[in-house]
Design an enzyme around this catalytic site. Sequence first.
Site, PDB file in Angstrom:
ATOM      1  N   ASP A  36       0.826  -1.211   0.000  1.00 20.59           N
ATOM      2  CA  ASP A  36       0.000   0.000   0.000  1.00 20.59           C
ATOM      3  C   ASP A  36       0.865   1.267   0.000  1.00 20.59           C
ATOM      4  O   ASP A  36       0.546   2.255  -0.661  1.00 20.59           O
ATOM      5  CB  ASP A  36      -0.904   0.022   1.242  1.00 20.59           C
ATOM      6  CG  ASP A  36      -1.962  -1.068   1.165  1.00 20.59           C
ATOM      7  OD1 ASP A  36      -2.010  -1.771   0.126  1.00 20.59           O
ATOM      8  OD2 ASP A  36      -2.726  -1.224   2.131  1.00 20.59           O
ATOM      9  N   TYR A  39       1.965   2.197  -3.401  1.00 22.13           N
ATOM     10  CA  TYR A  39       0.845   2.773  -4.156  1.00 22.13           C
ATOM     11  C   TYR A  39       0.662   4.242  -3.741  1.00 22.13           C
ATOM     12  O   TYR A  39       0.551   5.129  -4.580  1.00 22.13           O
ATOM     13  CB  TYR A  39      -0.432   1.973  -3.883  1.00 22.13           C
ATOM     14  CG  TYR A  39      -1.628   2.445  -4.687  1.00 22.13           C
ATOM     15  CD1 TYR A  39      -1.908   1.893  -5.936  1.00 22.13           C
ATOM     16  CD2 TYR A  39      -2.455   3.458  -4.210  1.00 22.13           C
ATOM     17  CE1 TYR A  39      -2.991   2.336  -6.685  1.00 22.13           C
ATOM     18  CE2 TYR A  39      -3.532   3.910  -4.954  1.00 22.13           C
ATOM     19  CZ  TYR A  39      -3.802   3.337  -6.187  1.00 22.13           C
ATOM     20  OH  TYR A  39      -4.864   3.784  -6.936  1.00 22.13           O
ATOM     21  N   ASP A  40       0.672   4.470  -2.417  1.00 22.84           N
ATOM     22  CA  ASP A  40       0.481   5.838  -1.903  1.00 22.84           C
ATOM     23  C   ASP A  40       1.577   6.771  -2.405  1.00 22.84           C
ATOM     24  O   ASP A  40       1.332   7.922  -2.734  1.00 22.84           O
ATOM     25  CB  ASP A  40       0.481   5.835  -0.364  1.00 22.84           C
ATOM     26  CG  ASP A  40      -0.732   5.107   0.185  1.00 22.84           C
ATOM     27  OD1 ASP A  40      -1.681   4.881  -0.593  1.00 22.84           O
ATOM     28  OD2 ASP A  40      -0.717   4.746   1.375  1.00 22.84           O
ATOM     29  N   LYS A 124     -28.376 -12.776  -9.037  1.00 21.25           N
ATOM     30  CA  LYS A 124     -29.178 -11.547  -9.061  1.00 21.25           C
ATOM     31  C   LYS A 124     -28.825 -10.780  -7.782  1.00 21.25           C
ATOM     32  O   LYS A 124     -29.223 -11.163  -6.682  1.00 21.25           O
ATOM     33  CB  LYS A 124     -30.667 -11.864  -9.123  1.00 21.25           C
ATOM     34  CG  LYS A 124     -31.478 -10.600  -9.236  1.00 21.25           C
ATOM     35  CD  LYS A 124     -32.848 -10.806  -9.792  1.00 21.25           C
ATOM     36  CE  LYS A 124     -33.516  -9.481 -10.104  1.00 21.25           C
ATOM     37  NZ  LYS A 124     -33.293  -8.424  -9.120  1.00 21.25           N
ATOM     38  N   GLU A 181     -24.518  -3.757 -11.224  1.00 25.78           N
ATOM     39  CA  GLU A 181     -25.128  -3.463  -9.932  1.00 25.78           C
ATOM     40  C   GLU A 181     -24.077  -2.935  -8.954  1.00 25.78           C
ATOM     41  O   GLU A 181     -22.997  -3.524  -8.820  1.00 25.78           O
ATOM     42  CB  GLU A 181     -25.717  -4.782  -9.405  1.00 25.78           C
ATOM     43  CG  GLU A 181     -26.826  -4.605  -8.448  1.00 25.78           C
ATOM     44  CD  GLU A 181     -28.211  -4.732  -9.111  1.00 25.78           C
ATOM     45  OE1 GLU A 181     -28.319  -4.661 -10.347  1.00 25.78           O
ATOM     46  OE2 GLU A 181     -29.176  -4.877  -8.341  1.00 25.78           O
ATOM     47  N   CYS A 423     -36.580 -17.708  38.263  1.00 24.10           N
ATOM     48  CA  CYS A 423     -36.436 -18.101  39.674  1.00 24.10           C
ATOM     49  C   CYS A 423     -36.476 -16.912  40.625  1.00 24.10           C
ATOM     50  O   CYS A 423     -36.485 -17.096  41.840  1.00 24.10           O
ATOM     51  CB  CYS A 423     -35.151 -18.891  39.874  1.00 24.10           C
ATOM     52  SG  CYS A 423     -33.666 -17.893  39.771  1.00 24.10           S
TER      53      CYS A 423
HETATM   54  N1  5U1 Z   1     -27.006 -10.693 -13.211  1.00 26.89           N
HETATM   55  C1  5U1 Z   1     -27.970  -9.889 -13.693  1.00 26.89           C
HETATM   56  N2  5U1 Z   1     -28.756  -9.164 -12.942  1.00 26.89           N
HETATM   57  N3  5U1 Z   1     -29.583  -8.503 -13.775  1.00 26.89           N
HETATM   58  C2  5U1 Z   1     -30.588  -7.634 -13.517  1.00 26.89           C
HETATM   59  N4  5U1 Z   1     -28.266  -9.723 -14.994  1.00 26.89           N
HETATM   60  C3  5U1 Z   1     -29.283  -8.864 -15.070  1.00 26.89           C
HETATM   61  N5  5U1 Z   1     -29.956  -8.377 -16.124  1.00 26.89           N
HETATM   62  C4  5U1 Z   1     -30.947  -7.516 -15.903  1.00 26.89           C
HETATM   63  C5  5U1 Z   1     -31.278  -7.118 -14.596  1.00 26.89           C
HETATM   64  C6  5U1 Z   1     -32.385  -6.153 -14.364  1.00 26.89           C
HETATM   65  O1  5U1 Z   1     -31.664  -7.009 -16.921  1.00 26.89           O
HETATM   66  C7  5U1 Z   1     -31.397  -7.374 -18.281  1.00 26.89           C
HETATM   67  C8  5U1 Z   1     -31.787  -8.787 -18.571  1.00 26.89           C
HETATM   68  C9  5U1 Z   1     -32.171  -6.409 -19.106  1.00 26.89           C
END
Ligand code: 5U1
Length: 684
Positions: A36, A39-40, A124, A181, A423
Amino acid sequence: MPTKTMEAATQIAALRAHLHQHAHHYYVLDAPQIPDAEYDRMFQELQTLEAAYPELRSPDSPTQRVGGAVLSGFASVRHAVPMLSIRTETDTQASGAQAFDARVRKELGLTEADPLVEYVAELKFDGLAVNLRYEQGVLVQAATRGDGESGEDVTQNIRTLGQIPLRLPNDAPAVLEVRGEVYMRRDDFERLNEQQRAKGEKTFINPRNTAAGALRQLDPAIAAQRPLRFFAYGLGECTPPEQGGPVWQSHYELLQTLKNWGFPVASQVERALGATKLIAYHARIAALRDSLPFDIDGVVYKLNSLALQRQLGFVSREPRWAVAHKYPAQEELTTVLAIDVQVGRTGKLTPVAKLAPVFVGGVTVTNATLHNEDEARRKDVRVGDTVVVRRAGDVIPEVVSVLAQKRVADAQPFTMPHTCPVCGSAALREEGEADYRCTGGLFCSAQRKQAILHFAQRRAVEVEGLGDKLVEQLVDAGIVKTLPDLYRLGLMALANLDRMADKSAQNLLEALQKSKQTTLPRFVFGLGIRHVGEATAKALARHFGQLDAIMNASEAQLLEVTDVGPIVALSIVTFFAQAHNREVVEQLRACGLQWQEGEPAPRTALPLAGKTFVITGSLPTLSREQAKELLEAAGAKVAGSVSKKTDYVVAGAEAGSKLDKAQALGVAVLDEAGLLALLAEPSN
Ligand code: 5U1
């Protein structure tokens, strides 16, 4: 450009390239290549150069991750390609995958005679969908999904995520939008809440809400303090092939390219041929769900061929070629009917919320622990409250938070009783302790019941058929007051109990008879000495060989035992210093309990004495705690982090940076089978 500026530009470009590469190894691959501090040092050198040559500053510089101005609001962004939602398979059983496959085959016009369809199965994630836009390889905009047509511009906050590349390699197209995500790992979430607690600030409800809140922070410096991460899973706009853009045949290939360009892609992405493979994936991930370091709410299946995806197209803003197959929710809302206080084996008082029955995590839950006084006070759970209950895997259900806006007007705060609810003895909370304890000892029938159940459990002296209902009756009827009373039971006494058939009574007496032949570690564990678990009991038995030696050992002698520290040593000495505990032991011996005694084993005779292990990931059959106990019983030390001093790393599924580090340091790596084989070896 003056020569000096040219030189600075070259230096800056080299530093940025190095920093980008090391950030990728650190944040995405979880395998730092340099310390680290190094890197710093490079980072500071770049900052100094950019300060001296402001004309060379650039938004894709690693120095620009944090530092944006505080915003007054988020600008709206219209998505170049709408961010679609995904259809949820209504059939939550494994057969849901079959329904999806059948639909796809039908829509593709396939018959039974046609070959299986290839899919990609993914996790998901329980996070927030975002769109990352790159132009000429540079991150120019990040937006939330919003209503799918337009979202909010969260570019400043997204820049602070070390996992998200600010610049792409040269082979990336002129325009590329990556979708995925943003999420928070559970351990990062817990750590964040610990910090909040330490600062006396409000804690967060769950990783998803915390991630959402962080993304919508107007001050990017605050967002930068939230440990957010990202997984990529799809595309938005992309330069088309006819304009020199990339050509992909399949979704899987696309994900591999995103990975090569530096985006994190979950390691659980798999190709699956036909419905059977999707069903297997669904089951495998369900079993893995609780050991994943982040929350998921299901899996996603997608047609792998991009040509077939185009052929199927969309229906009402959802693609026909993908589906989300969900798992039972792990959090639900319910109401608190009462708050009871339960008394455990060691007298610990635990506040427990009695709930209106709610189906969560796949079972109906009616009780949720509030852990202790501080937790109950922190969450401020009151009778009548609407609460979020979480049940993940086999973990005891817990109240996560209260919906303050739904509180009834006269709801009273919970207070911990200062006397034992069973008790009536005084309940005390010692300094530095989180728990109140009943001081009644074995006078307290609740403690007695728990002590008997502990003694009779499978891992201790094992009295088959002696369950909680029966113990309750035996103690409440005053037939069993101490452990030896169990061995004085006769058919007559048992026959008088409710719902006790002759046959059951006979079976119990036989089980008691059988339990008399036990082992020293089982007996020691069964006594229920505070802080003495199975592994410690084994270590004590191995070290001292004989019960009398354990009973008469001093604290100093106990400290010589592997696995025994000052707290455990004090607890053992205190237990055997009490005449009534010694009396129980003598009476049990007099009742015929016996075990083989041996010679004390010299410490070095333990097969793995002197060896240091690190356990990482989830093992197929053993919990990490069980693996630790086995190793410690064999004399090994189990450490939390890998170093040059580590002898072995035991790695299971989802092993992360510890495994990488072990490999980098050349430390031997074992899987569970390897560990068990090592433990079974006669000499190590
Ligand atoms: N892994 C994954 N999550 N997810 C959420 N793929 C994925 N694809 C999505 C969504 C809403 O939508 C597409 C199929 C359009």
